[in-house]
Each structure stands twice: as structure tokens, then as C-alpha cells.
Design a protein around this motif. Structure first.
Motif, mmCIF file in Angstrom:
data_model
loop_
_atom_site.group_PDB
_atom_site.id
_atom_site.type_symbol
_atom_site.label_atom_id
_atom_site.label_comp_id
_atom_site.label_asym_id
_atom_site.label_seq_id
_atom_site.Cartn_x
_atom_site.Cartn_y
_atom_site.Cartn_z
ATOM 1 N N MET A 1 6.539 56.162 56.533
ATOM 2 C CA MET A 1 7.439 56.510 55.437
ATOM 3 C C MET A 1 6.737 56.330 54.093
ATOM 4 S SD MET A 1 10.953 54.766 56.917
ATOM 5 C CE MET A 1 11.481 54.339 55.303
ATOM 6 N N GLU A 2 6.023 55.216 53.937
ATOM 7 C CA GLU A 2 5.312 54.966 52.682
ATOM 8 C C GLU A 2 4.248 56.029 52.435
ATOM 9 O OE1 GLU A 2 3.976 50.917 53.059
ATOM 10 O OE2 GLU A 2 5.987 50.116 52.728
ATOM 11 N N SER A 3 3.542 56.441 53.478
ATOM 12 C CA SER A 3 2.536 57.507 53.342
ATOM 13 C C SER A 3 3.195 58.834 52.977
ATOM 14 C CB SER A 3 1.746 57.673 54.645
ATOM 15 O OG SER A 3 0.971 56.542 54.896
ATOM 16 N N ALA A 4 4.328 59.128 53.604
ATOM 17 C CA ALA A 4 5.051 60.372 53.312
ATOM 18 C C ALA A 4 5.512 60.393 51.858
ATOM 19 C CB ALA A 4 6.248 60.515 54.246
ATOM 20 N N ILE A 5 6.027 59.280 51.385
ATOM 21 C CA ILE A 5 6.496 59.199 50.003
ATOM 22 C C ILE A 5 5.340 59.424 49.034
ATOM 23 C CG2 ILE A 5 7.395 57.594 48.269
ATOM 24 C CD1 ILE A 5 9.189 56.477 50.635
ATOM 25 N N ALA A 6 4.197 58.772 49.277
ATOM 26 C CA ALA A 6 3.029 58.948 48.410
ATOM 27 C C ALA A 6 2.573 60.413 48.410
ATOM 28 C CB ALA A 6 1.900 58.029 48.860
ATOM 29 N N GLU A 7 2.604 61.045 49.568
ATOM 30 C CA GLU A 7 2.211 62.451 49.698
ATOM 31 C C GLU A 7 3.161 63.363 48.916
ATOM 32 O OE1 GLU A 7 2.975 65.456 53.365
ATOM 33 O OE2 GLU A 7 1.818 63.645 53.843
ATOM 34 N N ILE A 8 4.439 63.065 48.935
ATOM 35 C CA ILE A 8 5.441 63.917 48.298
ATOM 36 C C ILE A 8 5.471 63.730 46.784
ATOM 37 C CG2 ILE A 8 7.945 64.274 48.086
ATOM 38 C CD1 ILE A 8 7.981 63.715 51.200
ATOM 39 N N VAL A 9 5.437 62.494 46.317
ATOM 40 C CA VAL A 9 5.556 62.275 44.869
ATOM 41 C C VAL A 9 4.224 62.443 44.140
ATOM 42 C CG1 VAL A 9 7.593 60.818 45.116
ATOM 43 C CG2 VAL A 9 5.361 59.759 44.955
ATOM 44 N N GLU B 1 1.091 62.268 42.049
ATOM 45 C CA GLU B 1 0.599 61.400 40.975
ATOM 46 C C GLU B 1 1.708 60.795 40.119
ATOM 47 O OE1 GLU B 1 1.016 65.464 39.532
ATOM 48 O OE2 GLU B 1 -0.285 64.746 41.107
ATOM 49 N N ARG B 2 2.967 61.085 40.419
ATOM 50 C CA ARG B 2 4.073 60.498 39.652
ATOM 51 C C ARG B 2 4.105 58.983 39.843
ATOM 52 N NH1 ARG B 2 8.232 63.209 37.751
ATOM 53 N NH2 ARG B 2 8.337 65.424 38.063
ATOM 54 N N LYS B 3 4.442 58.268 38.783
ATOM 55 C CA LYS B 3 4.610 56.820 38.888
ATOM 56 C C LYS B 3 5.946 56.546 39.573
ATOM 57 C CE LYS B 3 1.957 55.500 34.863
ATOM 58 N NZ LYS B 3 1.967 54.807 33.574
ATOM 59 N N TYR B 4 5.930 55.587 40.491
ATOM 60 C CA TYR B 4 7.152 55.223 41.195
ATOM 61 C C TYR B 4 7.082 53.771 41.644
ATOM 62 C CZ TYR B 4 4.490 55.852 45.547
ATOM 63 O OH TYR B 4 3.561 55.754 46.557
ATOM 64 N N THR B 5 8.232 53.219 41.954
ATOM 65 C CA THR B 5 8.285 51.899 42.577
ATOM 66 C C THR B 5 8.933 52.071 43.937
ATOM 67 O OG1 THR B 5 10.411 51.351 41.579
ATOM 68 C CG2 THR B 5 8.441 50.651 40.386
ATOM 69 N N LEU B 6 8.468 51.277 44.869
ATOM 70 C CA LEU B 6 8.955 51.353 46.239
ATOM 71 C C LEU B 6 9.098 49.942 46.762
ATOM 72 C CD1 LEU B 6 9.567 53.403 48.544
ATOM 73 C CD2 LEU B 6 7.188 53.107 49.258
#
Length: 96
Positions: free
Chosen positions: A38-46, A48-53
Motif C-alpha cells: 500500500m505504501e509503495s502504491a501511494i508513493a507511485e500514485i502521488v 513528487e507531491r508532498k504528503y504525510t502517511l
């Protein structure tokens, strides 16, 4: 009817419903069974946007994980595109 601010939903309520004020900080709840995927999928989708997880919770048996993904969103199109990409990714079961 006056506009009423609803801080829980990040929108203004009026006679036509909810109007989101952009840019805003948006939170997606992402649920799946493999936290690393899930963490890899989120990084792939967002990208270069800054995000918190962060981990929101795990199911009692540890089979499912819920992650809170927060990021700044500039407009409705981007908000929906990210939601759809998360929803369609095979590593993710649900997005709220």
C-alpha cells in the motif's frame, strides 16, 4: 440560506450541498492487507507531491491495515484523480 462552515468535511454547506474551498489539506483513508505494498502504491500514485502517511489502525487479527494519507490538493480534478488511482490499484482494497 447562509453558508455554514463544516470543519470536519473541509467544505461550506449551502442550499446546493457542499462546496470545497481549494487549495486545502485533504485526507484519504486507504485500506488494504499488505501495508508495504500500500505504501509503495501511494508513493507511485502521488509521485513528487508532498504528503504525510501514518497508520490509522490494524484489524484485530492483523489482516487489514488502514493508513491516513494527507496532502495539499489544489482543485477538484486532482482530488478525484488521486482517489480514482488509489481505488483502482490492486494493492488497495478501499479508499474513503
Amino acid at each position: 440560506m447562509a453558508r455554514l462552515w463544516d470543519p470536519q468535511s473541509l467544505c461550506y454547506m449551502n442550499e446546493r450541498g457542499c462546496k470545497i474551498e481549494y487549495p486545502c489539506r485533504w485526507k484519504y483513508k486507504v485500506i488494504g492487507s499488505d501495508q508495504e505494498r500500500m505504501e509503495s502504491a501511494i508513493a507511485e500514485i502521488v509521485k513528487e507531491r508532498k504528503y504525510t502517511l501514518n497508520l490509522s489502525r490494524r484489524s484485530k487479527g492483523g489482516k487489514y491495515h488502514a493508513l491516513n494519507l494527507q496532502m495539499n490538493i489544489d482543485n477538484d480534478k486532482i482530488r478525484v484523480e488521486i482517489y480514482e488511482a488509489l481505488r483502482k490499484h490492486p494493492a488497495i482494497k478501499f479508499v474513503l
